[in-house]
Structure formats: C-alpha cells, structure tokens
Design a protein around this motif. Structure first.
Motif, PDB file in Angstrom:
ATOM      1  N   VAL A 101      33.236  33.338  -0.453  1.00 51.59           N
ATOM      2  CA  VAL A 101      34.502  32.742  -0.025  1.00 51.59           C
ATOM      3  C   VAL A 101      35.570  33.822   0.070  1.00 51.59           C
ATOM      4  N   LYS A 102      36.243  33.859   1.233  1.00 53.19           N
ATOM      5  CA  LYS A 102      37.351  34.802   1.447  1.00 53.19           C
ATOM      6  C   LYS A 102      38.530  34.017   2.011  1.00 53.19           C
ATOM      7  N   GLY A 103      39.296  33.372   1.130  1.00 47.38           N
ATOM      8  CA  GLY A 103      40.418  32.542   1.571  1.00 47.38           C
ATOM      9  C   GLY A 103      39.928  31.351   2.360  1.00 47.38           C
ATOM     10  N   ASN A 104      40.362  31.255   3.614  1.00 46.74           N
ATOM     11  CA  ASN A 104      39.945  30.162   4.487  1.00 46.74           C
ATOM     12  C   ASN A 104      38.685  30.505   5.285  1.00 46.74           C
ATOM     13  N   ASN A 105      38.064  31.613   4.948  1.00 49.49           N
ATOM     14  CA  ASN A 105      36.882  32.074   5.671  1.00 49.49           C
ATOM     15  C   ASN A 105      35.711  32.267   4.719  1.00 49.49           C
ATOM     16  N   MET A 106      34.549  32.466   5.309  1.00 52.62           N
ATOM     17  CA  MET A 106      33.364  32.796   4.515  1.00 52.62           C
ATOM     18  C   MET A 106      32.725  34.056   5.086  1.00 52.62           C
ATOM     19  N   LYS A 107      32.344  34.935   4.200  1.00 52.48           N
ATOM     20  CA  LYS A 107      31.592  36.130   4.583  1.00 52.48           C
ATOM     21  C   LYS A 107      30.113  35.775   4.447  1.00 52.48           C
ATOM     22  N   ILE A 108      29.413  35.748   5.558  1.00 53.07           N
ATOM     23  CA  ILE A 108      28.031  35.295   5.571  1.00 53.07           C
ATOM     24  C   ILE A 108      27.105  36.436   5.173  1.00 53.07           C
ATOM     25  N   LEU A 109      26.351  36.208   4.118  1.00 54.22           N
ATOM     26  CA  LEU A 109      25.412  37.216   3.636  1.00 54.22           C
ATOM     27  C   LEU A 109      24.033  37.040   4.256  1.00 54.22           C
ATOM     28  N   SER A 110      23.725  35.820   4.660  1.00 56.00           N
ATOM     29  CA  SER A 110      22.421  35.537   5.257  1.00 56.00           C
ATOM     30  C   SER A 110      22.353  36.079   6.679  1.00 56.00           C
ATOM     31  N   ASP A 111      21.141  36.277   7.152  1.00 58.35           N
ATOM     32  CA  ASP A 111      20.936  36.688   8.541  1.00 58.35           C
ATOM     33  C   ASP A 111      20.625  35.509   9.446  1.00 58.35           C
ATOM     34  N   THR A 112      20.270  34.377   8.856  1.00 61.08           N
ATOM     35  CA  THR A 112      19.919  33.195   9.635  1.00 61.08           C
ATOM     36  C   THR A 112      20.670  31.972   9.136  1.00 61.08           C
ATOM     37  N   ILE A 113      20.849  31.012  10.033  1.00 63.20           N
ATOM     38  CA  ILE A 113      21.534  29.748   9.757  1.00 63.20           C
ATOM     39  C   ILE A 113      20.652  28.615  10.284  1.00 63.20           C
ATOM     40  N   GLU A 114      20.680  27.492   9.596  1.00 67.42           N
ATOM     41  CA  GLU A 114      19.963  26.308  10.068  1.00 67.42           C
ATOM     42  C   GLU A 114      20.976  25.258  10.514  1.00 67.42           C
ATOM     43  N   TRP A 115      20.679  24.618  11.634  1.00 64.08           N
ATOM     44  CA  TRP A 115      21.613  23.649  12.214  1.00 64.08           C
ATOM     45  C   TRP A 115      20.811  22.484  12.778  1.00 64.08           C
ATOM     46  N   TYR A 116      21.251  21.254  12.476  1.00 59.22           N
ATOM     47  CA  TYR A 116      20.597  20.057  12.991  1.00 59.22           C
ATOM     48  C   TYR A 116      21.475  19.398  14.048  1.00 59.22           C
ATOM     49  N   ILE A 117      20.880  19.086  15.184  1.00 60.01           N
ATOM     50  CA  ILE A 117      21.552  18.320  16.228  1.00 60.01           C
ATOM     51  C   ILE A 117      20.706  17.087  16.505  1.00 60.01           C
ATOM     52  N   SER A 118      21.349  15.928  16.542  1.00 58.33           N
ATOM     53  CA  SER A 118      20.614  14.671  16.658  1.00 58.33           C
ATOM     54  C   SER A 118      21.125  13.878  17.855  1.00 58.33           C
ATOM     55  N   PHE A 119      20.189  13.449  18.712  1.00 62.26           N
ATOM     56  CA  PHE A 119      20.520  12.697  19.918  1.00 62.26           C
ATOM     57  C   PHE A 119      19.903  11.309  19.848  1.00 62.26           C
ATOM     58  N   LEU A 120      20.703  10.307  20.184  1.00 61.11           N
ATOM     59  CA  LEU A 120      20.194   8.939  20.148  1.00 61.11           C
ATOM     60  C   LEU A 120      19.243   8.640  21.300  1.00 61.11           C
ATOM     61  N   PRO A 121      19.579   8.930  22.550  1.00 63.80           N
ATOM     62  CA  PRO A 121      18.644   8.637  23.640  1.00 63.80           C
ATOM     63  C   PRO A 121      17.398   9.493  23.532  1.00 63.80           C
ATOM     64  N   GLU A 122      16.260   8.951  23.926  1.00 70.08           N
ATOM     65  CA  GLU A 122      15.016   9.694  23.856  1.00 70.08           C
ATOM     66  C   GLU A 122      14.420   9.974  25.229  1.00 70.08           C
ATOM     67  N   ILE A 123      14.942   9.355  26.283  1.00 66.90           N
ATOM     68  CA  ILE A 123      14.393   9.576  27.619  1.00 66.90           C
ATOM     69  C   ILE A 123      14.648  11.019  28.040  1.00 66.90           C
ATOM     70  N   SER A 124      13.617  11.766  28.203  1.00 67.03           N
ATOM     71  CA  SER A 124      13.649  13.171  28.640  1.00 67.03           C
ATOM     72  C   SER A 124      14.411  14.097  27.694  1.00 67.03           C
ATOM     73  N   THR A 125      14.776  13.615  26.513  1.00 65.53           N
ATOM     74  CA  THR A 125      15.608  14.420  25.623  1.00 65.53           C
ATOM     75  C   THR A 125      14.885  15.651  25.115  1.00 65.53           C
ATOM     76  N   ARG A 126      13.625  15.510  24.710  1.00 67.07           N
ATOM     77  CA  ARG A 126      12.897  16.642  24.136  1.00 67.07           C
ATOM     78  C   ARG A 126      12.850  17.826  25.109  1.00 67.07           C
ATOM     79  N   GLN A 127      12.402  17.571  26.339  1.00 65.39           N
ATOM     80  CA  GLN A 127      12.260  18.660  27.301  1.00 65.39           C
ATOM     81  C   GLN A 127      13.618  19.260  27.668  1.00 65.39           C
ATOM     82  N   PHE A 128      14.609  18.376  27.832  1.00 67.18           N
ATOM     83  CA  PHE A 128      15.928  18.845  28.238  1.00 67.18           C
ATOM     84  C   PHE A 128      16.557  19.731  27.168  1.00 67.18           C
TER      85      PHE A 128
END
Length: 257
Positions: free
Chosen positions: A72-99
C-alpha cells in the motif's frame, strides 16, 4: 458464462503502481477490446438482445483484480506480483465463448489513471465450469454489490444487502434481466426469494470518471450472502451479477464456502 483471465504485467512499460480506484477503468477496457472487432460485436449484440421495456442491460459483470502481492502506497498499490487474475462473467451464452475468447486472447491494454497505470497482456483466457445451481446457495462478492433505492423525490440511495428493501429490489432486478434475456416475463407470480447476510456488509465507495466533470461516486458492499431463489434466477445472478451497475464492475459473486 464466466471467463478466467491471466494477465501479465509489463512493468517496463509504465511501472508497477496502480490506483486502488481502478474498477471503473476495467469497464472501459472491456468495451475498448470489444470495439476492436465491430462486426463480431454487432453480431453478438444481435444474437443476445439486451433490452427489457425501456431498460437496457449490458448483462455482464466482472471481479476485482486478484493481485497476489502488493504494498500500500497511499491511494495506490505497488504490485509485487508479475501476474493478475481477473474474472469476467457474461449472462448470454449464444456465441459468447468464441467471441470473448477470440477478441481477448493476447490483447494488451493499460489500466489506471494519468499518474499511475500499468500495462497488462492477456496470457490466457478460459471458461470456468458453471456451478450446480440449487434453490438455496451461499455467495461471496468478488466486486461490491450495488443496490439502488429510488425515493419519491427521484433521489437515489445506495443501500446495504441487509436493508429491509434490498431483497425486493434485487429480485425485481433479476426479473428485469430475465425479461431482457428471454423476451418474456418469468413464468411465475409467487416467487420464493429470500436474502440473508452472513457477514456484516462492508461498504466500498467507487469513484466513477475520476477527475472529470462527470465524476460521481457509487457505494457498493462486500460480504457473504445466502440466497434462496428459483434456479433460472440464481443462474442469472451468478452470470450477470447481483443488483445494479454490473457492467461498471459491481455485483460479481462466486459460490461461497
């Protein structure tokens, strides 16, 4: 349909410091990447109609960034990791995977503000297995849940999930999403729906469009919930988010322990 993205941080480009208030900027990244494939995006929107009466739903949500190590650096963060994990979730499934897999694969983008930002590259994107939905389930928020109570004077109040009106508003939001997704009302009038908070809701204030004339603040709440609802509505909540403002990074949940 939910996707897990593994992001590599290119620290040589802009450094390793990210503001804590990055959530809204994640939404801009998603739209920007989608817009790079206009034809595919237009076809996807056509296949997955997103409108219910006069309400429009983007029908996606996303988690906070999972950063394994940072300082923690005030209102910021100094990232020590080299990778980040992020989840994105979509409700529709028609053609979603390929797109989604097609346009997000190997994309590089910047995240943050003009003072502190990082550059990320999508190293992998995979579909996460859907859970088995039951009538009663426990959830943990991956991003703050936003529930909006509108008053008679047209003012709005951001309420916690343990507010007396929260269950009614969340159910109505799910029914609106169902209508937008299926172009018909949910086929039942008396719906068994209950909401129970398992932890004290933790408020989180997110600044939207910080530093611009359109700057505003939205309050959401982190915590654990137990919800009883019909399976189709439970699935909508898991894939599309709980509560309001999902496409701005609110209401992403995972199955609780």
């Amino acid at each position: 349909m939910r996707f897990r993205l593994q992001l590599h941080i290119n620290k040589q480009r802009h450094g390793d410091t990210l503001p804590f208030n990055y959530q809204y900027e994640c939404s801009a990244v998603i739209y920007k990447i989608m817009a790079r494939s206009d034809a595919a995006f237009a076809a996807w929107l056509h296949d997955n109609g997103f409108q219910s009466d006069r309400k429009q739903f983007k029908l996606f949500t996303y988690s906070r960034l999972h950063i394994p190590q940072y300082l923690v650096k005030g209102n910021n963060m100094k990232i020590l990791s080299d990778t980040i994990e992020w989840y994105i979730s979509f409700l529709p499934e028609i053609s979603t995977r390929q797109f989604i897999q097609g346009i997000f694969s190997e994309q590089t983008f910047e995240l943050g503000n003009k003072y502190n930002k990082i550059q990320c590259t999508v190293r992998s994107i995979e579909v996460t297995p859907p859970p088995r939905f039951t009538d009663t389930m426990r959830f943990t928020t991956l991003s703050p849940a936003c529930v909006v109570l509108k008053h008679s004077d047209k003012s709005e109040e951001y309420i916690a999930p343990d507010h007396p009106e929260a269950a009614r508003l969340i159910l109505q939001n799910l029914l609106d999403k169902y209508r937008a997704l299926n172009d018909t009302d949910y086929p039942a009038e008396n719906i068994h729906f209950t909401l129970k908070t398992l932890t004290i809701p933790k408020p989180v204030l997110i600044t939207i469009k910080a530093g611009t004339p359109e700057e505003s603040r939205i309050r959401g709440f982190m915590g654990q919930l137990e919800i009883s609802a019909p399976d189709p509505l439970m699935k909508i909540m898991y894939d599309g988010g709980i509560g309001s403002k999902n496409s701005m990074g609110f209401g992403c949940v995972e199955i609780g322990k």
